[in-house]
Scaffold this active site. Structure first.
Site: not given
Length: 577
Positions: A14, A34-35, A64, A89, A93, A224, A496-497
């Site tokens: 997103a 973004e991390a 992560w 993702g 994915n 963040v 993973w959804h």
């Protein structure tokens, strides 16, 4: 300290969309944080571009690694792979480009998410896609950022044809377009891939032209820690770099695109959530929203393998392994049509052992079970507790049991083997994940194991029972209802959804966290745009629906500030201005 109109937290499926669409308005200053690492044009890692996703998925570079989830109430927490890299993702994915079914979105609208019915979302599905196979017509787009293609039956390897034969002999219809034909049947799977390379949202939306915009600022490798709140007003965020330095961003609006596990955690740390839960952790509750972290959903899933004779194996040089899939109906009372999904892959892993095994994924569409994301500490470095509770509802167990029996019939009719012992349950366990990491040691070990699988059948089957199934046999499971249920409960996992933890809904729904444009109820300058918003998990992988949602809300955000400046997508579909 810099000030922006929008600070977007998370450069995933997103976040990249919003960064692209909002920064298209030159007067808006947009920050994307973004991390994980960035993947700019010309520097996308080969592992991410690869059509075969498992090597990047099974590593810890782009996820992560400390984020874990419990599949059921009794299961131990296991690493739950969520993207930590630009594209999120969509960069790790399986590249499935599955929209789901019209009834999924009509159900959203009927239950309080006004403006999100099928006819409302279809223009945004079309807007995002460049469908290679079906570029024309009312259902598909031909010039969007995300290319979508299929490997059609004429180009299928022998394994896929055998799988299709098994489905056809069990009454499955042949469909050509899973995103345009909405009944039960088998079909070539659609995926976001072009020229045999992954197209993540980072690739599709953060192209060179977009990155040259002077009003767009991209900050990778910044995690963040917290949202800066003044009462009920979000003023910005504080992020920490890999070297420990802290950076503050001021914002007119903070947009959380951190995913269904991280976005609710950020809200709760900011004092937005259930008052009693926050107070127990010493967090002052700014906005009492009991739905934050609730309504967690994932598709309950099982995996199975089949030993492949040489004629069914595919060269490792052919990277795309997953090509065929199917929808079918369990008939379990209280469940919908097309409530099961089945996909196949011609390779179970990247190595020599995996290339001797065909892989099947089975999951429940529209699960009834619900889980939860909870904080265990106000410290941002401590990941939240994630309980998927996948089989809390007995209907989900019953549907998987039906699906296992149907899969066994399909395999039996496929001609893949003359002995049912070559088909077996294969849990995606930590042991299997460890073996799936790319490296010379695993390459050598799996090469040896692969050679052993090619020994005479009695030795091979003994090895399968010893190393893969723990002595569990499909024939025994299919003959004993209780044994099958126990096996399902022991081996089920999430696919993973993760979704639904900040669900959007009607103002009268006490569990709704946001309005139908993702704005957090009771807050100012705070919005969520990711899979968290989904009131109910669609009959699909979540990537394409999440991109659609971001496209739709971005349109609403631009139209709200600059009426007439939003895209030409029909104005009737813009919600929550």
């Amino acid at each position: 300290m810099e000030r922006f109109d929008y600070v977007i937290v998370g450069g995933g499926s997103a976040g990249c969309v919003l960064a692209h669409r909002l920064s298209a308005v030159p007067s808006l200053r947009v920050a994307l944080i973004e991390a994980g690492r960035d993947t700019p044009p010309g520097a996308v890692p080969a592992a991410i571009l690869d059509s075969y996703p498992m090597p990047v998925f099974c590593g810890d570079t782009y996820i992560w690694p400390e984020l874990k989830a419990s599949a059921t109430r009794t299961a131990a927490p296991r690493v739950y792979e969520q993207g930590r890299v630009m594209g999120g993702g969509s960069s790790i994915n399986v590249q499935s480009a599955n929209r789901g079914l019209p009834r999924d979105y009509d159900d959203w609208a009927a239950n309080g998410a006004t403006g999100w019915a099928w006819q409302d979302v279809l223009p945004y599905f079309r807007k995002l896609e460049r469908d290679v196979n079906f570029p024309e017509g009312e259902l598909h787009g031909g010039d969007g950022p995300v290319p979508i293609r299929r490997i059609l039956q004429a180009d299928w390897p022998p394994f896929c044809h055998a799988f299709a034969d098994g489905m056809r002999k069990n009454g499955f219809a042949s469909l050509q377009d899973q995103n345009g034909e909405f009944g039960d049947g088998y079909f070539p799977g659609a995926f976001s891939n072009l020229d045999d390379k992954r197209v993540s949202t980072a690739v599709a939306y953060l192209d060179e032209q977009t990155r040259r915009r002077r009003n767009l600022h991209i900050y990778p490798d910044l995690r963040v820690e917290r949202i800066v709140m003044e009462g009920m007003v979000a003023r910005g965020v504080v992020a920490v770099a890999r070297n420990g330095a802290h950076v503050r961003f001021e914002a007119n609006e903070v947009v959380l695109c951190a995913g269904a596990l991280q976005s609710p955690a950020l809200l709760m740390r900011a004092g937005v959530g259930a008052r009693d839960d926050l107070s127990a952790l010493g967090i002052d509750c700014m906005i009492d929203l009991p739905g934050v972290g609730r309504n967690l959903q994932d598709h309950p899933s099982l995996t199975f393998c089949h030993f492949l004779e040489r004629r069914y194996r595919m060269p490792l040089s052919r990277r795309r392994a997953s090509m065929t899939a199917a929808r079918f109906t369990s008939g379990v009372a209280g469940c919908d049509a097309s409530d099961l999904y089945l996909s196949s892959a011609t390779r179970a892993a990247w190595h020599a052992l995996g290339n001797r095994l065909g892989l099947f994924f089975l999951w429940c569409n529209r699960p009834h079970s619900r889980g939860r994301v909870q904080l265990v500490s106000p410290d941002a470095a401590v990941p939240p507790r994630v309980d998927l509770n996948l089989l809390d509802d007995p209907r989900d167990v019953a549907r998987l049991a039906f699906g296992v029996r149907m899969l066994a019939k399909i395999v039996e009719a496929s001609g893949l083997s003359h002995d049912p012992r070559d088909f077996f349950p294969a849990a995606f366990s930590p042991r299997v994940k460890a073996l799936s990491r790319v490296g010379t040691r695993n390459a050598a070990l799996t090469s040896m194991l692969g050679v052993l699988l090619d020994t005479p059948a009695p030795i091979r089957r003994a090895l399968i029972e010893r190393f893969f199934t723990g002595g569990q046999k499909m024939s025994a499971l299919l003959a004993d209802e209780h044994a099958l249920e126990s096996s399902i409960r022991a081996n089920v996992f999430g696919v993973w959804h993760a979704s639904g933890t900040c669900k959007m809904g009607d103002v009268n729904d006490v569990m709704a966290v946001t309005d139908n444009a993702g704005r957090v109820r009771g807050a100012q300058g705070l919005r969520v745009v990711d899979a968290s918003l989904m009131p109910r998990l669609p009959s699909a992988n979540t990537n394409i629906p999440t991109i659609m949602m971001a496209e739709k809300i971005a349109d609403a955000m631009v139209a709200r500030r600059y009426p007439g400046a939003a895209s030409s997508t029909t104005s009737s579909t813009v919600v929550g201005r």
